[in-house]
Write a protein that holds these residues in place. Sequence first.
Motif, short mmCIF file in Angstrom:
data_model
loop_
_atom_site.label_atom_id
_atom_site.label_comp_id
_atom_site.label_asym_id
_atom_site.label_seq_id
_atom_site.Cartn_x
_atom_site.Cartn_y
_atom_site.Cartn_z
N MET A 193 -1.14 5.63 -7.92
CA MET A 193 -2.46 5.59 -8.07
C MET A 193 -3.12 7.03 -7.89
O MET A 193 -4.22 7.43 -8.76
CB MET A 193 -3.18 4.77 -7.01
CG MET A 193 -2.95 3.28 -7.20
SD MET A 193 -3.61 2.18 -5.97
CE MET A 193 -5.44 2.75 -5.67
N THR A 194 -2.76 7.67 -7.22
CA THR A 194 -3.02 8.89 -6.68
C THR A 194 -2.67 10.08 -7.88
O THR A 194 -3.42 10.99 -8.34
CB THR A 194 -2.70 9.59 -5.23
OG1 THR A 194 -3.18 8.83 -4.39
CG2 THR A 194 -3.31 11.20 -4.91
N ILE A 228 2.16 1.74 -3.78
CA ILE A 228 1.20 1.91 -4.77
C ILE A 228 0.21 3.29 -4.53
O ILE A 228 -0.35 3.82 -5.67
CB ILE A 228 0.05 0.73 -4.74
CG1 ILE A 228 -0.84 0.64 -3.59
CG2 ILE A 228 0.85 -0.50 -5.05
CD1 ILE A 228 -1.93 -0.30 -3.84
N LEU A 229 0.38 3.81 -3.53
CA LEU A 229 -0.41 5.02 -3.12
C LEU A 229 0.00 6.27 -4.28
O LEU A 229 -1.05 6.86 -4.66
CB LEU A 229 -0.15 5.70 -1.70
CG LEU A 229 -0.92 6.75 -1.28
CD1 LEU A 229 -2.64 6.45 -1.25
CD2 LEU A 229 -0.68 7.26 0.10
N ARG A 247 0.82 -1.18 0.25
CA ARG A 247 0.17 -0.15 -0.11
C ARG A 247 0.90 1.22 -0.09
O ARG A 247 0.57 2.16 -0.75
CB ARG A 247 -0.94 0.10 1.06
CG ARG A 247 -1.90 1.06 1.24
CD ARG A 247 -2.62 1.47 0.32
NE ARG A 247 -3.76 2.27 0.34
CZ ARG A 247 -4.34 3.05 -0.44
NH1 ARG A 247 -4.31 2.60 -1.78
NH2 ARG A 247 -5.12 4.04 -0.45
N GLN A 300 -3.15 5.44 -12.20
CA GLN A 300 -3.07 3.98 -12.35
C GLN A 300 -3.96 3.36 -11.58
O GLN A 300 -4.53 3.70 -10.50
CB GLN A 300 -1.52 3.51 -12.02
CG GLN A 300 -0.43 3.64 -12.89
CD GLN A 300 0.85 3.39 -12.51
OE1 GLN A 300 0.77 2.53 -11.55
NE2 GLN A 300 2.14 3.75 -13.11
N SER A 301 -4.58 2.26 -12.19
CA SER A 301 -5.45 1.31 -11.40
C SER A 301 -4.73 0.64 -10.34
O SER A 301 -3.66 0.49 -10.30
CB SER A 301 -6.14 0.33 -12.30
OG SER A 301 -5.15 -0.62 -12.81
N ARG A 302 -5.56 0.12 -9.34
CA ARG A 302 -4.97 -0.64 -8.29
C ARG A 302 -4.35 -1.83 -8.75
O ARG A 302 -3.24 -2.18 -8.46
CB ARG A 302 -6.17 -0.83 -7.12
CG ARG A 302 -5.44 -1.61 -5.85
CD ARG A 302 -6.55 -2.25 -5.15
NE ARG A 302 -7.06 -0.97 -4.38
CZ ARG A 302 -6.40 -0.54 -3.06
NH1 ARG A 302 -5.19 -1.06 -2.58
NH2 ARG A 302 -7.23 0.83 -2.64
N ALA A 303 -5.05 -2.29 -9.77
CA ALA A 303 -4.27 -3.79 -10.10
C ALA A 303 -2.98 -3.53 -10.74
O ALA A 303 -1.91 -4.15 -10.71
CB ALA A 303 -5.20 -4.42 -11.09
N GLU A 304 -3.02 -2.47 -11.63
CA GLU A 304 -1.74 -1.87 -12.66
C GLU A 304 -0.54 -1.74 -11.53
O GLU A 304 0.51 -2.04 -11.53
CB GLU A 304 -2.12 -0.86 -13.36
CG GLU A 304 -0.84 -0.38 -14.15
CD GLU A 304 -1.33 0.92 -15.21
OE1 GLU A 304 -0.52 1.18 -15.95
OE2 GLU A 304 -2.38 1.66 -14.95
N ALA A 305 -0.91 -0.83 -10.53
CA ALA A 305 0.03 -0.33 -9.39
C ALA A 305 0.56 -1.45 -8.79
O ALA A 305 1.82 -1.75 -8.51
CB ALA A 305 -0.69 0.92 -8.66
N THR A 306 -0.34 -2.47 -8.60
CA THR A 306 -0.02 -3.51 -7.49
C THR A 306 0.88 -4.40 -8.23
O THR A 306 1.85 -5.07 -7.71
CB THR A 306 -1.10 -4.19 -6.98
OG1 THR A 306 -2.01 -3.27 -6.18
CG2 THR A 306 -0.83 -5.45 -6.05
#
Length: 247
Positions: A105-106, A101-102, A98, A110-116
């Motif tokens: 994403m912000t 990826i914050l 987390r 980026q989407s959560r899936a892409e960032a993760t």
Amino acid sequence: MALLEIDGITKHYGTHQVLSGLSLSVKEHEVVCLIGPSGCGKSSLLRCINRLEETSSGEIRVHGERITGEGVDLDRLRRDIGIVFQAYNLFPHMTVVRNTILAPMTLLGQSRAEATDRAMALLDRVGLAHKAHDYPDRLSGGQQQRVAIVRALMMNPMLLLLDEITSALDPELVAEVLDLVRDLAAGGMTMILATHEMGFAREVSDRVCFLYQGQVHEEGTPAEIFGAPRQDKTRAFLRDLVKAGRL
């Protein structure tokens, strides 16, 4: 054209001047190490490049575009120029993944899936994929610092600033962080490092800059600076390191 051009910048904290007409240029894919005594301006310089501190005068340009003064998009600037501090500054209430990826994403949308997916790939690269769902207080100092570097890399910066990233670590944890920086250098990441690790500076840098009283007092290749320094202040600094067993 240099990636970064610093032209005669000064920086004051009240009546105290920490940078005094400092000029420096950094080419793409170059690794530049800043060395010098405490208080010589290394950290202030890095913070000015990232605009965490404002210069008092002079100009800084990235790819020829001014990044000092009014009218600069600081969010864009900090996407392009990442900085990692000696204090890890991880959010203690967020897991490792987390934390990483914050920002993308912000700020990058980026989407959560892409960032993760990207975060997990980078964490795997630094040997920490198995810690992705742990909280920072479950990690060693060296592991936390590697996570902080991954967090910076998640923004795909064109320039990475590293400010004494091993100084808060126990000696046995220093090597694992320096190994990561070696890998980044080998991969072509443009970096400016403020460091007290002279052996590492000698090994990883393309150029070493000795800062003294807020200026680049001497610069050259590691062989030139550590093997045949030209300036008296540089020689005195290195002699003191030898006496202290740090070089």
